[in-house]
Scaffold this motif. Structure first.
Motif, PDB file in Angstrom:
ATOM      1  N   SER A 223       0.830  -1.198   0.000  1.00 25.60           N
ATOM      2  CA  SER A 223       0.000   0.000   0.000  1.00 25.60           C
ATOM      3  C   SER A 223       0.863   1.245   0.000  1.00 25.60           C
ATOM      4  N   ILE A 224       0.228   2.366  -0.320  1.00 31.13           N
ATOM      5  CA  ILE A 224       0.869   3.682  -0.330  1.00 31.13           C
ATOM      6  C   ILE A 224       0.378   4.428   0.908  1.00 31.13           C
ATOM      7  N   ASN A 225       1.227   5.237   1.501  1.00 26.40           N
ATOM      8  CA  ASN A 225       0.834   6.052   2.649  1.00 26.40           C
ATOM      9  C   ASN A 225      -0.469   6.773   2.324  1.00 26.40           C
ATOM     10  N   VAL A 226      -1.386   6.793   3.294  1.00 27.92           N
ATOM     11  CA  VAL A 226      -2.720   7.343   3.058  1.00 27.92           C
ATOM     12  C   VAL A 226      -2.674   8.825   2.672  1.00 27.92           C
ATOM     13  N   ALA A 227      -1.780   9.604   3.252  1.00 30.54           N
ATOM     14  CA  ALA A 227      -1.704  11.027   2.896  1.00 30.54           C
ATOM     15  C   ALA A 227      -1.220  11.200   1.454  1.00 30.54           C
ATOM     16  N   VAL A 228      -0.291  10.370   1.035  1.00 29.45           N
ATOM     17  CA  VAL A 228       0.187  10.416  -0.350  1.00 29.45           C
ATOM     18  C   VAL A 228      -0.938   9.977  -1.293  1.00 29.45           C
ATOM     19  N   ALA A 229      -1.656   8.917  -0.914  1.00 30.30           N
ATOM     20  CA  ALA A 229      -2.772   8.440  -1.738  1.00 30.30           C
ATOM     21  C   ALA A 229      -3.853   9.506  -1.877  1.00 30.30           C
ATOM     22  N   VAL A 230      -4.141  10.222  -0.788  1.00 26.08           N
ATOM     23  CA  VAL A 230      -5.111  11.323  -0.857  1.00 26.08           C
ATOM     24  C   VAL A 230      -4.627  12.383  -1.840  1.00 26.08           C
ATOM     25  N   GLY A 231      -3.356  12.762  -1.735  1.00 26.74           N
ATOM     26  CA  GLY A 231      -2.816  13.779  -2.634  1.00 26.74           C
ATOM     27  C   GLY A 231      -2.927  13.389  -4.098  1.00 26.74           C
ATOM     28  N   MET A 232      -2.605  12.133  -4.391  1.00 28.45           N
ATOM     29  CA  MET A 232      -2.677  11.663  -5.778  1.00 28.45           C
ATOM     30  C   MET A 232      -4.109  11.686  -6.293  1.00 28.45           C
ATOM     31  N   THR A 233      -5.035  11.146  -5.507  1.00 30.93           N
ATOM     32  CA  THR A 233      -6.407  11.003  -6.004  1.00 30.93           C
ATOM     33  C   THR A 233      -7.185  12.305  -5.995  1.00 30.93           C
ATOM     34  N   ILE A 234      -7.010  13.134  -4.970  1.00 28.59           N
ATOM     35  CA  ILE A 234      -7.738  14.411  -4.977  1.00 28.59           C
ATOM     36  C   ILE A 234      -7.189  15.302  -6.091  1.00 28.59           C
ATOM     37  N   GLY A 235      -5.885  15.191  -6.354  1.00 28.48           N
ATOM     38  CA  GLY A 235      -5.306  15.943  -7.473  1.00 28.48           C
ATOM     39  C   GLY A 235      -5.936  15.549  -8.797  1.00 28.48           C
ATOM     40  N   GLU A 236      -6.112  14.251  -9.008  1.00 23.64           N
ATOM     41  CA  GLU A 236      -6.746  13.778 -10.246  1.00 23.64           C
ATOM     42  C   GLU A 236      -8.207  14.203 -10.302  1.00 23.64           C
ATOM     43  N   ALA A 237      -8.919  14.100  -9.175  1.00 19.87           N
ATOM     44  CA  ALA A 237     -10.329  14.503  -9.148  1.00 19.87           C
ATOM     45  C   ALA A 237     -10.472  15.998  -9.445  1.00 19.87           C
ATOM     46  N   LEU A 238      -9.616  16.817  -8.853  1.00 22.32           N
ATOM     47  CA  LEU A 238      -9.677  18.264  -9.102  1.00 22.32           C
ATOM     48  C   LEU A 238      -9.291  18.590 -10.548  1.00 22.32           C
ATOM     49  N   ARG A 239      -8.313  17.868 -11.089  1.00 25.37           N
ATOM     50  CA  ARG A 239      -7.913  18.091 -12.487  1.00 25.37           C
ATOM     51  C   ARG A 239      -9.076  17.775 -13.414  1.00 25.37           C
ATOM     52  N   GLN A 240      -9.705  16.617 -13.192  1.00 27.20           N
ATOM     53  CA  GLN A 240     -10.806  16.211 -14.071  1.00 27.20           C
ATOM     54  C   GLN A 240     -11.997  17.156 -13.979  1.00 27.20           C
ATOM     55  N   THR A 241     -12.296  17.623 -12.786  1.00 23.11           N
ATOM     56  CA  THR A 241     -13.487  18.458 -12.591  1.00 23.11           C
ATOM     57  C   THR A 241     -13.203  19.949 -12.786  1.00 23.11           C
ATOM     58  N   GLY A 242     -11.936  20.293 -12.979  1.00 23.27           N
ATOM     59  CA  GLY A 242     -11.572  21.699 -13.193  1.00 23.27           C
ATOM     60  C   GLY A 242     -11.814  22.568 -11.998  1.00 23.27           C
ATOM     61  N   THR A 243     -11.682  22.011 -10.799  1.00 19.01           N
ATOM     62  CA  THR A 243     -12.004  22.768  -9.590  1.00 19.01           C
ATOM     63  C   THR A 243     -10.785  23.063  -8.728  1.00 19.01           C
ATOM     64  N   PHE A 244      -9.589  23.121  -9.312  1.00 20.89           N
ATOM     65  CA  PHE A 244      -8.416  23.544  -8.553  1.00 20.89           C
ATOM     66  C   PHE A 244      -8.622  24.974  -8.092  1.00 20.89           C
TER      67      PHE A 244
END
Length: 155
Positions: free
Chosen positions: A130-151
């Motif tokens: 597994s990947i550290n949970v804080a790193v996993a959050v950073g990766m996935t929320i970054g992708e979600a924000l990129r896809q939704t254009g909500t940075f």
């Protein structure tokens, strides 16, 4: 904007890091209790530093309470888990998704796993757990924000 939810987090440093990230990105964090530590400024301060007062955080006393709130809001629950073959990069995020992370020590129980609308994973090298949970959050929320254009700061 997508939210982050932490299911019964048990490492305060990871939670503090996630709250700091969320404050910087303007994302709300839901903490589903009980946590494995007192959810207090002193427990989170070292990793969260002076960002904690800027973090939008909602505490839920149980998963049932969280689910009642989520049902009323009609939002989709997206679980990040090692128990999935679907990569987070192959998923179409929506602007009101809630990205759920399990306990660092044990993930989420079957009941929570079953309630998720989608189950995603971060592809890893063979033999890695597994990947550290804080790193996993950073990766996935970054992708979600990129896809939704909500940075933050984007029109």
């Amino acid at each position: 904007m997508p939210d982050i939810a932490l299911y019964q987090p048990d490492i305060p440093q990871n939670t503090g890091t996630i709250l700091r990230l969320a404050a910087c990105l303007g994302v709300r964090v839901h903490i589903i209790e009980p946590a494995g530590f007192p959810v207090s400024d002193s427990a989170l301060k070292r990793a969260g530093m002076d960002y904690l007062e800027r973090a939008a955080m909602t505490r839920h006393t149980s998963f049932e309470e969280f689910e009642a709130w989520r049902a009323a809001s009609g939002r989709r629950l997206v679980l990040l888990t090692t128990g999935s073959d679907r990569a987070y990069t192959d998923f179409r995020f929506a602007g009101d998704d809630i990205l759920l992370m399990g306990r660092e020590s044990s993930g989420v129980p079957g009941l929570v796993h079953d309630r998720a609308d989608a189950r995603l994973t971060i592809p890893m090298s063979e033999g890695m757990r597994s990947i550290n949970v804080a790193v996993a959050v950073g990766m996935t929320i970054g992708e979600a924000l990129r896809q939704t254009g909500t940075f933050p700061g984007t029109p």
